[in-house]
Design an enzyme around this catalytic site. Structure first.
Site, PDB file in Angstrom:
ATOM      1  N   ASP A 177       0.875  -1.161   0.000  1.00 30.94           N
ATOM      2  CA  ASP A 177       0.000   0.000   0.000  1.00 30.94           C
ATOM      3  C   ASP A 177       0.918   1.219   0.000  1.00 30.94           C
ATOM      4  O   ASP A 177       1.568   1.519   0.996  1.00 30.94           O
ATOM      5  CB  ASP A 177      -0.888  -0.012   1.248  1.00 30.94           C
ATOM      6  CG  ASP A 177      -1.727   1.243   1.404  1.00 30.94           C
ATOM      7  OD1 ASP A 177      -1.619   2.154   0.556  1.00 30.94           O
ATOM      8  OD2 ASP A 177      -2.484   1.331   2.396  1.00 30.94           O
TER       9      ASP A 177
ATOM     10  N   SER B 260      -0.463  11.876 -16.066  1.00 30.31           N
ATOM     11  CA  SER B 260      -1.577  11.532 -16.948  1.00 30.31           C
ATOM     12  C   SER B 260      -1.793  12.707 -17.883  1.00 30.31           C
ATOM     13  O   SER B 260      -1.331  13.822 -17.606  1.00 30.31           O
ATOM     14  CB  SER B 260      -2.846  11.283 -16.109  1.00 30.31           C
ATOM     15  OG  SER B 260      -3.998  11.213 -16.916  1.00 30.31           O
TER      16      SER B 260
ATOM     17  N   TYR C 136      -8.809  13.338  -9.374  1.00 32.24           N
ATOM     18  CA  TYR C 136      -7.710  12.608 -10.000  1.00 32.24           C
ATOM     19  C   TYR C 136      -6.760  13.578 -10.691  1.00 32.24           C
ATOM     20  O   TYR C 136      -5.531  13.482 -10.546  1.00 32.24           O
ATOM     21  CB  TYR C 136      -8.286  11.608 -10.994  1.00 32.24           C
ATOM     22  CG  TYR C 136      -7.281  10.846 -11.822  1.00 32.24           C
ATOM     23  CD1 TYR C 136      -6.593   9.759 -11.300  1.00 32.24           C
ATOM     24  CD2 TYR C 136      -7.048  11.201 -13.151  1.00 32.24           C
ATOM     25  CE1 TYR C 136      -5.692   9.046 -12.063  1.00 32.24           C
ATOM     26  CE2 TYR C 136      -6.147  10.499 -13.928  1.00 32.24           C
ATOM     27  CZ  TYR C 136      -5.463   9.423 -13.383  1.00 32.24           C
ATOM     28  OH  TYR C 136      -4.568   8.726 -14.149  1.00 32.24           O
TER      29      TYR C 136
ATOM     30  N   LYS D  36      -2.655  14.427 -10.322  1.00 29.40           N
ATOM     31  CA  LYS D  36      -1.735  14.210 -11.435  1.00 29.40           C
ATOM     32  C   LYS D  36      -1.033  15.504 -11.862  1.00 29.40           C
ATOM     33  O   LYS D  36       0.108  15.466 -12.343  1.00 29.40           O
ATOM     34  CB  LYS D  36      -2.468  13.566 -12.607  1.00 29.40           C
ATOM     35  CG  LYS D  36      -2.932  12.141 -12.316  1.00 29.40           C
ATOM     36  CD  LYS D  36      -1.758  11.237 -11.925  1.00 29.40           C
ATOM     37  CE  LYS D  36      -2.146   9.789 -11.750  1.00 29.40           C
ATOM     38  NZ  LYS D  36      -0.986   8.926 -11.425  1.00 29.40           N
TER      39      LYS D  36
END
Length: 296
Positions: free
Chosen positions: A62, A142, A156, A160
């Site tokens: 993790d 990304s 998200y 990124k």
């Protein structure tokens, strides 16, 4: 970093998708590879696909657990010695739009995507700098870290964008140690990244979920992408943009930002001098970073 054979790579999120593609590319080039992943099913897949060599080792990890990352770094060093390539690749998303996300949604995504990247850097960089043999860091951002995205991917994208920003600065910081840095900004890849979010979250929160989700179809083959990453490392490329369909959209976004700057403005001499010093320092550091590997 031109020479791969005999060196060691550590990859988070390495049990599937992009990470698995990197793992195979590195193994094909003669590296030792440690694959870290949270899901046992992904690690099992990696062993099945890549187990024809004793240069592969898998760790359940993790990345948001700093102590676990420290233990993974120690285990990697015990097994293979010096680490030369660090790939902070793991990434998760969640379902709520950015304007509806709760604290727990923000914490989950940022702790994994940004916190996991930071943990990888904190635990692996000291050893990479100390051995003096150079190396490379690949941080997976990304295209969502390059251009605006719809609200459902906003949290998200925030993570990124942060990964992209830290990578730009890290490239300048690590150049004196002979360590290159690339930021990987993929578009659609045949991975489970977007469909496995709930499964990752349940496993992350200790619910024990460990099932496979559907792969995104229509995207780039992750093994093809792995070779692109390896080539970028060999040529010390700062940015890895494997998806050409985004070129015009990125250009439009950056042109919009450039158009927002004033053309005529007054500048205090103290401010001018300060900015010129900063720009000179940045240019010198960038020149050093871009020159890595040219003499190899």
């Amino acid at each position: 970093m031109r020479e791969f054979r005999g060196r060691t790579a550590f990859i988070t999120g390495g049990g599937s998708g992009i990470g698995l593609g990197m793992a195979r590319a590195f193994l094909d080039r003669g590296m030792n590879v440690v694959v870290a992943d949270l899901l046992d099913s992904h690690l099992a897949d990696a062993r099945d696909l890549l187990s024809s060599t004793n240069r592969l080792h898998c760790i359940r990890l993790d990345v948001s657990n700093r102590e676990a990352m420290r233990e993974a770094a120690e285990e990697t060093t015990r097994l293979f010695g010096k680490v030369h390539v660090l790939c902070n690749n793991v990434g998760v998303s969640q379902r709520k739009p950015i304007d509806e996300a709760a604290y727990e949604d923000w914490d989950y995504v940022l702790n994994v995507n940004l916190g996991g990247t930071i943990a990888g850097l904190v635990e692996f960089l000291p050893g990479m700098k100390a051995h003096g043999e150079g190396g490379h860091v690949v941080n997976t951002s990304s295209m969502a870290g390059m251009i605006p995205v719809p609200a459902f991917a906003g949290v998200y994208a925030a993570s990124k964008f942060a990964v992209r920003g830290l990578s730009d600065s890290l490239r300048l910081a690590l150049a004196p140690y002979g360590i290159g840095v690339s930021v990987l900004c993929p578009g659609m890849v045949k991975t489970r990244a977007m469909t496995a979010g709930d499964v990752y979250r349940q496993a992350h929160e200790g619910a024990g979920a460990d099932e496979k989700r559907d792969t995104i179809e229509g995207g780039m083959d992750p093994f093809e992408l792995g070779d692109i990453v390896a080539d970028a490392i060999a040529h010390n490329r700062p940015y890895i943009f494997p998806h050409g369909e985004f070129r015009e959209e990125v250009a439009g976004y950056f042109n919009e930002m450039l158009a927002a700057f004033p053309i005529e403005f007054e500048l205090d001499e103290r401010r001018r001098a300060s900015e010129e010093r900063r720009a000179k320092m940045t240019a010198e550091a960038k020149a050093m970073a871009d020159a890595l590997g040219q003499a190899e």
